[in-house]
Enzyme design. Structure first.
Site, PDB file in Angstrom:
ATOM      1  N   LEU B  64      41.380  40.521  57.727  1.00 23.50           N
ATOM      2  CA  LEU B  64      41.094  39.784  58.962  1.00 23.50           C
ATOM      3  C   LEU B  64      40.387  40.690  59.962  1.00 23.50           C
ATOM      4  O   LEU B  64      39.920  40.244  60.979  1.00 23.50           O
ATOM      5  CB  LEU B  64      42.396  39.249  59.555  1.00 23.50           C
ATOM      6  CG  LEU B  64      43.179  38.323  58.615  1.00 23.50           C
ATOM      7  CD1 LEU B  64      44.568  38.062  59.170  1.00 23.50           C
ATOM      8  CD2 LEU B  64      42.437  37.023  58.400  1.00 23.50           C
ATOM      9  N   ASP B 306      39.683  39.170  47.664  1.00 20.79           N
ATOM     10  CA  ASP B 306      39.422  40.530  48.164  1.00 20.79           C
ATOM     11  C   ASP B 306      38.426  40.464  49.326  1.00 20.79           C
ATOM     12  O   ASP B 306      37.485  41.257  49.424  1.00 20.79           O
ATOM     13  CB  ASP B 306      38.895  41.444  47.052  1.00 20.79           C
ATOM     14  CG  ASP B 306      39.092  42.928  47.402  1.00 20.79           C
ATOM     15  OD1 ASP B 306      39.933  43.223  48.265  1.00 20.79           O
ATOM     16  OD2 ASP B 306      38.398  43.776  46.815  1.00 20.79           O
TER      17      ASP B 306
END
Lengths: 319, 427
Positions: B64, B306
């Site tokens: 994030l 990923d």
């Protein structure tokens, strides 16, 4: 996907790597170089082929020899030459590689001669020029990382052709640090494309890249065995930094196994030629007796290098 | 909020359901499948005709970029991307700046992520302080703050004594340890799989032995310490074989693979494309084949995106200097479907790898449409196609080797705890 190096007519737009170029294209460059060798012998060594064109030498990695020969080649073609030696400090000022390229493109550059420590940097520049509509600017790779040094590969082919005439019956050995060598990669692609039936690489396992045989070469670890019957011996420079660390125990031991001496050279054909891209480490990869001996064509390589670079530059930007 | 999802093909791999059915949601939970509960009055309905209704996706690796890398992505941008991707639960690696090595940072992240339209966030805490591989973090405190496992993201613990102790300590409390198997010495300076492509392009190689040697160490220590190990981003056939052999000998270890390694190999580097600069590197074609089969037969437990948003400045560099990683959360579902089609796998088996299987690794209540489960639901049209472009990606990261590809599978709506987090039914 179109070959980045060719324009829509299949003509050479950039010279980034020898890999993927046709045999005809390579021969055309070698043929074009021949008349330029004569220019050097004239009183006035200039031709007007690049008059009014701006050639930028972008050297992100220090180099004296290659930069000088490109500079001489461009000047003999009457181009304006601007040398930029861009060390790591300008990158630390925050300007990226592509920022630099954009700025120089805005200065109406016609050609970038690029030397960079990272493999693929000239490709990145050529792709960026295409994406930004500046692909009238030609890119010549003057050595990128371990990847390619195409003008070196071409001048080596010119040299071989000068002495051996025909490529198709030759056995050629490339000796030394293949792993880190952009010169070796360009030589291998050029030799296999030009039809050399046997290309050998000779070196210790620590200095040979993984699966190198897939490039179309025979691998030898024993130099004596590898040199037997060859027509051409191409020595590579062993960089100082490779002698530290775990790749090799010592320069002396390297010389013992892979240094070119008269005794080892005697295993090659009697008329074999010995080449080296320079600068040489005498007593490490090559013995002075060989470097200065009758088989060596190391200085002619330098002379031919200017002619070959003139040929490449005039083919790209000579209109 | 009571929602009636009508007429979709309901696939719940966990329950073995695959049939046209209706799903009923109330008070954030699934209250019924097929028949409405007595007295069910809907506030809203979703027409899922022609669509698949499955548990919300669980993604084991989503960066994030908060805290520290907000110029690359923010919680808002990436959560919008997650919702549009049908992802309702995600684990985020600790490689933020500073790393997730103290409880305050984890609490802040959890707090920032508290929004009904945001996917559930499960932070993986740092196993060592600053991920430096020297001192252990306060794992018990971090677990209280919300960490579900402890790991090192892409960095290795060089000192095997520290690694052993970290695993012992985590095992004391039953905390799972997530590790990426890559020997830092063999991978030193490497930027691509050590093979023909790297040789041709003159790129420094990372040998498969970098993975297998690190795996050997981790698996042996897993046996010694009894730690519950999850191996992230397996890249090679040899590595996969070692994990399978370790399991046969009774070592408990799960593993995952990234979408990129499932679909690409080192040849996709092409002309030095920085988008193919990934960590671990894309390996050979035969490695990719082994990963595709390993995921199908369950040797690999889960598929993840990923997800690594990288800004253009850090990507538009010569290959070796470019920052590794690719944006991926929005491609997780389409690339799962592509793999399933190419491998001729039944959809429930494929969807298990991005729903119930990763949920089990996380140990969370998710990944199933069973009555009583949280109403985390993904409704998607498996045949709707789209082209991957910079504009089509909601993530702030536009860096993906799949740019320009035509993929199938568009999310129509995403429910998180029964809230409509994404409604793309008219998109």
């Amino acid at each position: 996907m179109r070959n980045l190096q060719l324009n829509s007519h299949g003509e050479l737009q950039h010279l980034l790597t020898i890999e993927g170029l046709s045999r005809e294209m390579l021969i055309a460059i070698l043929d074009a170089a021949a008349p330029f060798t004569e220019v050097a012998e004239r009183e006035v060594k200039k031709l007007p082929l690049l008059r009014g064109k701006s050639v930028f030498n972008l050297f992100f990695e220090p180099s004296t020899r290659t930069r000088t020969t490109f500079e001489i080649a461009a000047k003999r073609l009457s181009a304006d030459v601007i040398n930029l030696n861009i060390d790591a400090s300008s990158t630390s000022k925050g300007e990226t590689l592509l920022d630099t390229v954009d700025n120089l493109a805005a200065m109406q550059a016609d050609m970038f001669v690029v030397r960079h420590g990272s493999s693929g940097a000239p490709h990145l520049i050529a792709e960026h020029l295409l994406a930004t509509g500046s692909d009238h600017i030609h890119v010549v790779n003057a050595g990128d990382g371990r990847h390619a040094h195409p003008t070196q590969g071409l001048l080596d082919m010119y040299t071989i052709r000068n002495y051996k005439k025909d490529f198709t019956g030759l056995t050629v050995a490339i000796v030394g640090d293949i792993l880190h060598s952009r010169v070796a990669r360009s030589q291998i692609h050029a030799l296999t494309t030009l039809g050399v039936p046997e290309v050998r690489v000779i070196g210790p396992k620590t200095l040979l890249p993984t699966s190198v045989e897939r490039l179309g070469v025979r691998v030898f670890h024993d130099m004596r065995e590898g040199l037997r019957g060859v027509d051409v011996v191409m020595m590579l420079r062993l960089q100082n930094e490779r002698m530290q660390g775990a790749l090799l125990p010592s320069p002396q031991e390297f010389f013992k196994s892979y240094g070119l001496t008269l005794e080892k050279l005697a295993l090659a054909k009697p008329d074999a030629i010995v080449m080296h891209p320079g600068p040489m480490n005498r007593g490490i990869e090559i013995d002075s007796a060989v470097a200065d001996g009758p088989h060596a064509v190391i200085l002619p390589q330098v002379t031919f290098g200017i002619a070959v670079r003139m040929a490449v530059m005039s083919m790209l930007a000579g209109g | 909020m009571k929602i009636h999802i009508k007429n979709g093909r309901v696939i719940d791999p966990a329950m073995g359901i695959d049939r046209i059915a209706d799903v009923y949601v109330a008070r954030g939970r699934i209250v019924a499948v097929d028949q409405a509960p007595q007295g069910f009055e809907t506030n809203g309905s979703v027409d899922a005709t022609g669509c698949i209704v499955c548990p919300g996706l669980v993604d084991l690796a989503v960066r994030l970029r908060e805290p520290g890398y907000e110029y690359r992505a923010t919680l808002e941008s990436e959560m919008a991307a997650a919702a549009a991707s049908g992802v309702t639960s995600l684990a985020c690696p600790p490689d933020t700046d500073p790393p997730l090595d103290e409880p305050g940072l984890v609490e802040m992240l959890k707090h920032r992520a508290r929004n009904p339209k945001f996917a559930h966030v499960y932070p993986v805490g740092a196993l060592t302080l600053k991920l430096a591989g020297q001192r252990l973090t306060e794992m018990a405190e971090l677990a209280e703050a919300g960490c579900i496992a402890f790991g090192q993201a892409n960095t290795a613990i060089v000192d095997t004594q520290v690694l052993a102790r970290a695993m012992q300590y985590a095992a004391t409390f039953g905390f799972p340890v997530w590790l990426q198997a890559q020997d830092p010495f063999l991978a030193k300076h490497g930027v691509a799989h050590d093979g023909e492509v790297a040789t041709r392009l003159g790129l420094a190689g990372i040998p498969v032995a970098a993975e297998t040697i690190a795996l050997a160490t981790i698996l042996q220590l897993a046996r010694e310490t009894g730690a519950q190990v999850h191996l992230t981003r397996i890249s090679s056939a040899a590595g996969l074989e070692m994990i399978a052999a370790a399991r046969r000998s009774g070592i408990f270890a799960t593993c995952d693979v990234a979408i990129h390694h499932l679909h690409l190999c080192d040849h996709d580097i092409g002309n030095f494309s920085p988008h193919a600069r990934l960590d671990p590197p894309l390996r050979s074609q035969s490695d990719r084949e082994a990963l595709r089969h390993g995921l199908a037969d369950g040797t690999i437990n889960a598929l993840c995106s990923d997800h690594t948003p990288v800004d253009d400045d850090a990507k538009q560099m010569p290959f070796g200097e470019a920052e590794p990683g690719a944006t991926g959360i929005e491609l997780l579902l389409p690339l799962t479907l592509k793999w399933a089609v190419e491998m001729k796998l039944p959809l429930p088996q494929a969807l298990a790898r991005i729903t119930c299987d990763p949920a089990r690794i996380l140990g969370i209540e998710a990944g199933s449409l069973a009555v009583g489960m949280p109403a985390d639901i993904c409704v998607f049209d498996p045949h709707a196609s789209f082209r991957v472009t910079r504009e089509s990606l909601k993530s702030q990261g536009k860096n993906t080797p799949f740019l320009g590809m035509e993929l199938q599978g568009k999310v129509r709506c995403t429910l998180i705890d029964g809230h409509l987090a994404h409604d793309g039914s008219w998109a």
